[in-house]
Enzyme design. Structure first.
Site, PDB file in Angstrom:
ATOM      1  N   THR A 163      -6.492  -4.269  -0.672  1.00 39.53           N
ATOM      2  CA  THR A 163      -6.162  -2.842  -0.670  1.00 39.53           C
ATOM      3  C   THR A 163      -5.386  -2.464   0.589  1.00 39.53           C
ATOM      4  O   THR A 163      -4.559  -1.554   0.554  1.00 39.53           O
ATOM      5  CB  THR A 163      -7.416  -1.956  -0.823  1.00 39.53           C
ATOM      6  N   ASP A 164      -5.628  -3.150   1.696  1.00 38.48           N
ATOM      7  CA  ASP A 164      -4.807  -2.939   2.889  1.00 38.48           C
ATOM      8  C   ASP A 164      -3.359  -3.334   2.620  1.00 38.48           C
ATOM      9  O   ASP A 164      -2.424  -2.617   3.006  1.00 38.48           O
ATOM     10  CB  ASP A 164      -5.344  -3.763   4.057  1.00 38.48           C
ATOM     11  N   ILE A 165      -3.167  -4.472   1.979  1.00 30.94           N
ATOM     12  CA  ILE A 165      -1.809  -4.948   1.705  1.00 30.94           C
ATOM     13  C   ILE A 165      -1.099  -4.004   0.735  1.00 30.94           C
ATOM     14  O   ILE A 165       0.057  -3.624   0.932  1.00 30.94           O
ATOM     15  CB  ILE A 165      -1.835  -6.381   1.139  1.00 30.94           C
ATOM     16  N   GLY A 178      -0.170  -0.859   2.565  1.00 32.64           N
ATOM     17  CA  GLY A 178       0.977  -1.096   3.426  1.00 32.64           C
ATOM     18  C   GLY A 178       2.279  -1.120   2.650  1.00 32.64           C
ATOM     19  O   GLY A 178       3.301  -0.580   3.092  1.00 32.64           O
TER      20      GLY A 178
END
Length: 385
Positions: A168-170, A173
């Protein structure tokens, strides 16, 4: 050769993964990125490990190339003035502080837009800057759990599982990167910047794609299917005589070809399996029949047969096998650069392949404050508190 974003200047007040990953992609595309940290370095990933090389974290290296680094005390008026001076000459500012933090610093969008009306201001938070969860801290693991991703990952025996990376961070981003470029493109028409409010929770839920759509149409809560596909059969892993492989049959003609390869042509004419909707309905009867045949020969054998028959397939590779894959080697997906502290370091390359403005690694992931003196001198500042 200039990069696609060669004339874009990005001020990066983010840390850990979602924000730094976004700004690394922008840097790969040619933007000038200035990474801002507190004195001594405040990006937590600098300390996340092992492994370390001469004190430099592999985690930090994965998301911070193509940046300069400046350390600034945002709790001081002098530090805030440095940021405001940098904003005057920047196109983008990005942060992933908790909601309200930039406002407390006096670095909210309204204030910075008065300094630079063209600024594209990107805020990344766990849950967004509106709604009842806006003040909750958001971490990838929590977001995977809350978004439904974990409920559909794993199987009935394993229970809910997170993905092996902070996906979910990727995703966040990348969404931030898309939004920033969209805002920059719109600015060429309006001459105005704008604020982007990007959240991990929104990004994760958007990634539910067909699974989310299935529920919205049917009202049926999806279950974890392990390595099976909710809407396509056979589209899963199969055990072979010496390992395991993936088969991804996307249409009825491919299924017919697979049945011929397996020596079971009659299955393609069976009304229970003739069409994909029927195969989905009867997967518990069909899959064991296919598995019995796959078990008789090696992974290499079935891969070759399937490739000749134009059946999508692939081995399940570990990371060592991935790094030695000749396709990825040919695509320059593993690169090296010289780091002043860590020495020669290996990194995953950019998947963006542009014909006229290719991505480049122009800068190593910087040590904390490596470019502070250089940047302050350019601003006409000799000292900050």
């Amino acid at each position: 050769m200039a990069g696609a974003l060669e004339n874009i200047k990005v001020l990066d007040l983010s840390r850990v993964l979602a924000g730094p990953y976004c700004t690394m992609v922008l840097g790969d595309l040619g933007a000038e990125v200035i990474k801002v940290e507190a004195p001594g370095g405040s990006d937590d990933t600098r300390k996340w490990g092992p492994p370390f090389e001469n004190g430099v974290s592999a985690y930090y290296l994965c998301a911070n190339r193509n940046k300069k680094s400046i350390t600034v005390n945002l709790k001081s008026s002098a530090g805030i003035e440095v940021i405001k001076k940098l904003v005057r000459e920047s196109d983008v500012i990005i942060n992933n502080f908790k909601s309200g933090t930039m406002e407390r610093f006096g670095l909210d969008y309204e204030t910075l837009a008065k300094i630079n009306p063209g600024i594209v201001y990107c805020s990344i938070t766990g849950f967004g800057e509106t709604g009842p969860y806006q003040n909750m801290p958001g971490y990838d693991f929590i977001i995977q759990a809350m978004s439904g991703l974990m409920s559909i990952t794993g199987d009935k025996d394993s229970g809910p599982q997170k993905l092996g990376v902070a996906i979910t961070d990727i995703l966040t981003g990348l969404y931030a990167c898309i939004g920033i470029q969209g805002a920059l493109l719109e600015r060429t028409q309006s001459g105005k910047g704008q604020k982007l409010d990007i959240s991990l929770y929104d990004a994760a839920v958007s990634s539910l794609v067909n699974i989310g759509s299935n529920y919205l149409m049917s009202g049926k809560i999806p279950q974890a299917l392990g390595n099976h596909h909710a809407n396509i059969v056979p589209y899963q892993t199969f055990l072979t005589a010496d390992g395991e492989m993936v088969i991804a049959v996307g249409n009825d003609n491919q299924f017919k070809a697979l049945c011929a390869i397996l020596g079971k042509p009659e299955l393609a004419h069976d009304e229970r399996y003739k069409t994909n909707p029927n195969r989905v309905q009867h997967r518990e009867e069909l899959v064991p029949l296919l598995q019995d045949v796959f078990s008789t020969k090696s992974t290499a054998y079935w891969q070759e047969q399937c490739r000749q028959g134009k059946i999508p397939c692939g081995p399940i590779q570990n990371i060592e096998e991935v790094t030695n894959d000749p396709q990825l080697q040919a695509r320059n997906m593993f690169i090296e650069c010289e780091h002043p502290t860590a020495g020669q370091v290996k990194m995953i390359g950019s998947p963006l392949k542009l014909s006229r403005t290719p991505t480049k690694v122009k800068r190593h992931p910087p040590d904390a404050g490596e470019h502070t003196d250089e940047i302050l001198t350019q601003l006409g500042i000799t000292k900050t508190n």
